[in-house]
Design a protein around this motif. Structure first.
Motif, PDB file in Angstrom:
ATOM      1  N   GLU A   1       0.956  -1.342  -0.013  1.00  0.00           N
ATOM      2  CA  GLU A   1      -0.048   0.050   0.062  1.00  0.00           C
ATOM      3  C   GLU A   1       0.842   1.224  -0.007  1.00  0.00           C
ATOM      4  OE1 GLU A   1      -3.262  -0.430  -0.254  1.00  0.00           O
ATOM      5  OE2 GLU A   1      -3.070  -2.379  -0.259  1.00  0.00           O
ATOM      6  N   ILE A   2       1.723   1.348  -1.201  1.00  0.00           N
ATOM      7  CA  ILE A   2       2.632   2.640  -1.141  1.00  0.00           C
ATOM      8  C   ILE A   2       1.862   3.906  -1.226  1.00  0.00           C
ATOM      9  CG2 ILE A   2       2.545   2.643  -3.812  1.00  0.00           C
ATOM     10  CD1 ILE A   2       5.505   3.452  -3.473  1.00  0.00           C
ATOM     11  N   ASN A   3       2.595   4.671  -0.353  1.00  0.00           N
ATOM     12  CA  ASN A   3       2.134   6.167  -0.386  1.00  0.00           C
ATOM     13  C   ASN A   3       3.156   7.001  -1.037  1.00  0.00           C
ATOM     14  OD1 ASN A   3       1.586   9.025   0.290  1.00  0.00           O
ATOM     15  ND2 ASN A   3       1.051   8.398   2.498  1.00  0.00           N
ATOM     16  N   ASN A   4       2.757   7.564  -2.177  1.00  0.00           N
ATOM     17  CA  ASN A   4       3.901   8.497  -2.952  1.00  0.00           C
ATOM     18  C   ASN A   4       4.144  10.001  -2.574  1.00  0.00           C
ATOM     19  OD1 ASN A   4       4.434   6.692  -4.842  1.00  0.00           O
ATOM     20  ND2 ASN A   4       2.701   7.040  -5.891  1.00  0.00           N
ATOM     21  N   LYS A   5       3.459  10.215  -1.144  1.00  0.00           N
ATOM     22  CA  LYS A   5       3.684  11.383  -0.788  1.00  0.00           C
ATOM     23  C   LYS A   5       4.702  11.494   0.139  1.00  0.00           C
ATOM     24  CE  LYS A   5      -0.843  13.059  -1.807  1.00  0.00           C
ATOM     25  NZ  LYS A   5      -1.951  13.770  -2.250  1.00  0.00           N
ATOM     26  N   VAL A   6       5.967  11.352  -0.039  1.00  0.00           N
ATOM     27  CA  VAL A   6       6.987  11.258   0.737  1.00  0.00           C
ATOM     28  C   VAL A   6       7.732  12.709   1.177  1.00  0.00           C
ATOM     29  CG1 VAL A   6       7.719   9.061  -0.074  1.00  0.00           C
ATOM     30  CG2 VAL A   6       8.646  11.012  -1.380  1.00  0.00           C
TER      31      VAL A   6
ATOM     32  N   ASN B   1       8.082   2.139   3.219  1.00  0.00           N
ATOM     33  CA  ASN B   1       7.054   2.634   2.225  1.00  0.00           C
ATOM     34  C   ASN B   1       7.575   2.360   1.016  1.00  0.00           C
ATOM     35  OD1 ASN B   1       4.543   4.136   1.385  1.00  0.00           O
ATOM     36  ND2 ASN B   1       6.147   5.498   0.828  1.00  0.00           N
TER      37      ASN B   1
ATOM     38  N   TYR C   1      12.646   6.042   1.377  1.00  0.00           N
ATOM     39  CA  TYR C   1      11.945   7.122   1.877  1.00  0.00           C
ATOM     40  C   TYR C   1      11.189   7.125   3.093  1.00  0.00           C
ATOM     41  CZ  TYR C   1      13.056   8.098  -2.912  1.00  0.00           C
ATOM     42  OH  TYR C   1      13.844   8.476  -4.118  1.00  0.00           O
TER      43      TYR C   1
ATOM     44  N   LEU D   1       7.752   9.069   5.053  1.00  0.00           N
ATOM     45  CA  LEU D   1       6.361  10.033   4.839  1.00  0.00           C
ATOM     46  C   LEU D   1       6.471  11.242   5.759  1.00  0.00           C
ATOM     47  CD1 LEU D   1       3.810   6.793   5.128  1.00  0.00           C
ATOM     48  CD2 LEU D   1       4.815   8.076   3.441  1.00  0.00           C
TER      49      LEU D   1
END
Length: 130
Positions: free
Chosen positions: A15-20, A50, A75, A77
Protein backbone atom coordinates in the motif's frame (compact mmCIF):
# COMPACT_ATOMS: atom_id res chain seq x y z
CA UNK A 1 7.43 -5.72 -4.48
CA UNK A 2 10.78 -5.39 -6.23
CA UNK A 3 10.78 -3.70 -9.62
CA UNK A 4 14.04 -3.61 -11.60
CA UNK A 5 14.52 -0.86 -14.16
CA UNK A 6 17.50 0.24 -16.22
CA UNK A 7 18.70 2.95 -13.83
CA UNK A 8 16.96 2.15 -10.52
CA UNK A 9 15.68 -0.88 -8.66
CA UNK A 10 12.58 -0.02 -6.64
CA UNK A 11 11.12 -1.69 -3.56
CA UNK A 12 7.49 -0.82 -2.83
CA UNK A 13 5.19 -1.53 0.09
CA UNK A 14 1.89 -3.19 -0.92
CA UNK A 15 0.00 0.00 0.00
CA UNK A 16 2.53 2.57 -1.19
CA UNK A 17 2.10 6.23 -0.33
CA UNK A 18 3.81 8.47 -2.90
CA UNK A 19 3.62 11.61 -0.74
CA UNK A 20 7.10 11.24 0.71
CA UNK A 21 8.86 13.88 2.81
CA UNK A 22 12.44 12.79 2.22
CA UNK A 23 14.85 9.90 2.38
CA UNK A 24 17.63 8.26 4.33
CA UNK A 25 20.59 7.75 2.00
CA UNK A 26 23.02 4.84 2.23
CA UNK A 27 26.12 4.51 0.07
CA UNK A 28 27.50 1.17 -1.10
CA UNK A 29 27.91 -1.10 -4.07
CA UNK A 30 24.98 -1.88 -6.33
CA UNK A 31 25.82 -5.59 -5.97
CA UNK A 32 25.45 -5.33 -2.20
CA UNK A 33 22.12 -3.54 -2.52
CA UNK A 34 20.93 -6.24 -4.95
CA UNK A 35 21.88 -8.85 -2.32
CA UNK A 36 19.85 -7.15 0.42
CA UNK A 37 16.86 -6.27 -1.79
CA UNK A 38 14.87 -9.33 -0.59
CA UNK A 39 15.30 -8.23 3.05
CA UNK A 40 14.24 -4.69 2.15
CA UNK A 41 11.25 -6.14 0.32
CA UNK A 42 10.36 -8.10 3.45
CA UNK A 43 10.43 -4.85 5.48
CA UNK A 44 8.20 -3.22 2.86
CA UNK A 45 5.75 -6.13 2.96
CA UNK A 46 5.59 -5.74 6.75
CA UNK A 47 4.72 -2.05 6.31
CA UNK A 48 7.97 -0.85 7.88
CA UNK A 49 9.31 0.61 4.63
CA UNK A 50 7.08 2.58 2.31
CA UNK A 51 9.44 2.77 -0.64
CA UNK A 52 13.14 2.43 -1.39
CA UNK A 53 15.31 2.51 -4.48
CA UNK A 54 18.94 1.98 -5.37
CA UNK A 55 21.03 2.87 -8.40
CA UNK A 56 21.82 -0.20 -10.50
CA UNK A 57 25.06 1.27 -11.89
CA UNK A 58 24.78 -0.72 -15.14
CA UNK A 59 27.49 0.71 -17.42
CA UNK A 60 25.21 1.21 -20.45
CA UNK A 61 22.42 2.90 -18.46
CA UNK A 62 24.18 4.80 -15.68
CA UNK A 63 23.43 8.52 -16.03
CA UNK A 64 26.09 9.32 -13.39
CA UNK A 65 29.13 7.13 -14.18
CA UNK A 66 31.38 9.66 -12.44
CA UNK A 67 29.86 8.55 -9.11
CA UNK A 68 31.59 5.30 -8.17
CA UNK A 69 29.17 3.88 -5.61
CA UNK A 70 25.48 3.26 -5.69
CA UNK A 71 23.02 4.91 -3.33
CA UNK A 72 20.10 3.34 -1.54
CA UNK A 73 17.31 5.82 -0.82
CA UNK A 74 14.81 4.81 1.85
CA UNK A 75 11.85 7.17 1.67
CA UNK A 76 9.95 8.49 4.68
CA UNK A 77 6.45 9.89 5.01
CA UNK A 78 7.46 12.41 7.66
CA UNK A 79 10.84 14.22 7.85
CA UNK A 80 13.58 12.27 9.62
CA UNK A 81 11.25 9.37 10.44
CA UNK A 82 13.33 6.91 12.46
CA UNK A 83 11.31 3.68 12.04
CA UNK A 84 12.76 2.62 8.66
CA UNK A 85 16.32 3.56 9.62
CA UNK A 86 16.13 1.63 12.91
CA UNK A 87 14.58 -1.40 11.19
CA UNK A 88 17.39 -1.48 8.60
CA UNK A 89 19.96 -1.25 11.38
CA UNK A 90 18.33 -4.10 13.28
CA UNK A 91 17.75 -6.39 10.28
CA UNK A 92 20.80 -5.59 8.13
CA UNK A 93 23.29 -3.85 10.42
CA UNK A 94 23.36 -0.74 8.20
CA UNK A 95 23.34 2.81 9.50
CA UNK A 96 23.32 6.27 7.98
CA UNK A 97 23.20 9.80 9.28
CA UNK A 98 22.46 11.24 5.83
CA UNK A 99 18.90 12.49 5.36
CA UNK A 100 17.59 14.74 2.59
CA UNK A 101 14.18 16.25 2.19
CA UNK A 102 12.57 16.15 -1.22
CA UNK A 103 13.04 19.94 -1.37
CA UNK A 104 16.81 19.55 -0.80
CA UNK A 105 17.01 16.94 -3.56
CA UNK A 106 15.01 19.12 -5.94
CA UNK A 107 17.29 22.07 -5.19
CA UNK A 108 20.48 20.03 -5.69
CA UNK A 109 19.24 18.69 -9.07
CA UNK A 110 18.04 22.10 -10.33
CA UNK A 111 20.26 24.48 -12.35
CA UNK A 112 22.89 25.89 -10.00
CA UNK A 113 22.53 22.95 -7.60
CA UNK A 114 25.62 20.91 -6.75
CA UNK A 115 24.40 17.60 -8.24
CA UNK A 116 23.05 19.26 -11.38
CA UNK A 117 26.31 21.13 -11.97
CA UNK A 118 28.42 17.96 -11.48
CA UNK A 119 26.19 16.14 -13.95
CA UNK A 120 26.38 18.93 -16.57
CA UNK A 121 30.15 19.30 -16.16
CA UNK A 122 30.74 15.56 -16.63
CA UNK A 123 28.60 15.24 -19.76
CA UNK A 124 29.89 18.48 -21.31
CA UNK A 125 33.47 17.27 -20.87
CA UNK A 126 32.53 13.84 -22.20
CA UNK A 127 30.53 14.97 -25.23
CA UNK A 128 31.68 18.55 -25.71
CA UNK A 129 28.10 19.84 -25.42
CA UNK A 130 24.70 18.93 -24.09
Amino acid sequence: MIQVGNVWTYIFAPEINNKVAGKWIYEGSADFFREIAPQLDELANQGILNMAKFANKYAKCDPCPYIKNSVLCVYTLIPHEETPRLAIKEKLGLWTDVYKTEQQTKSEWSPGGVLYEEYIKYWRNKRGTL
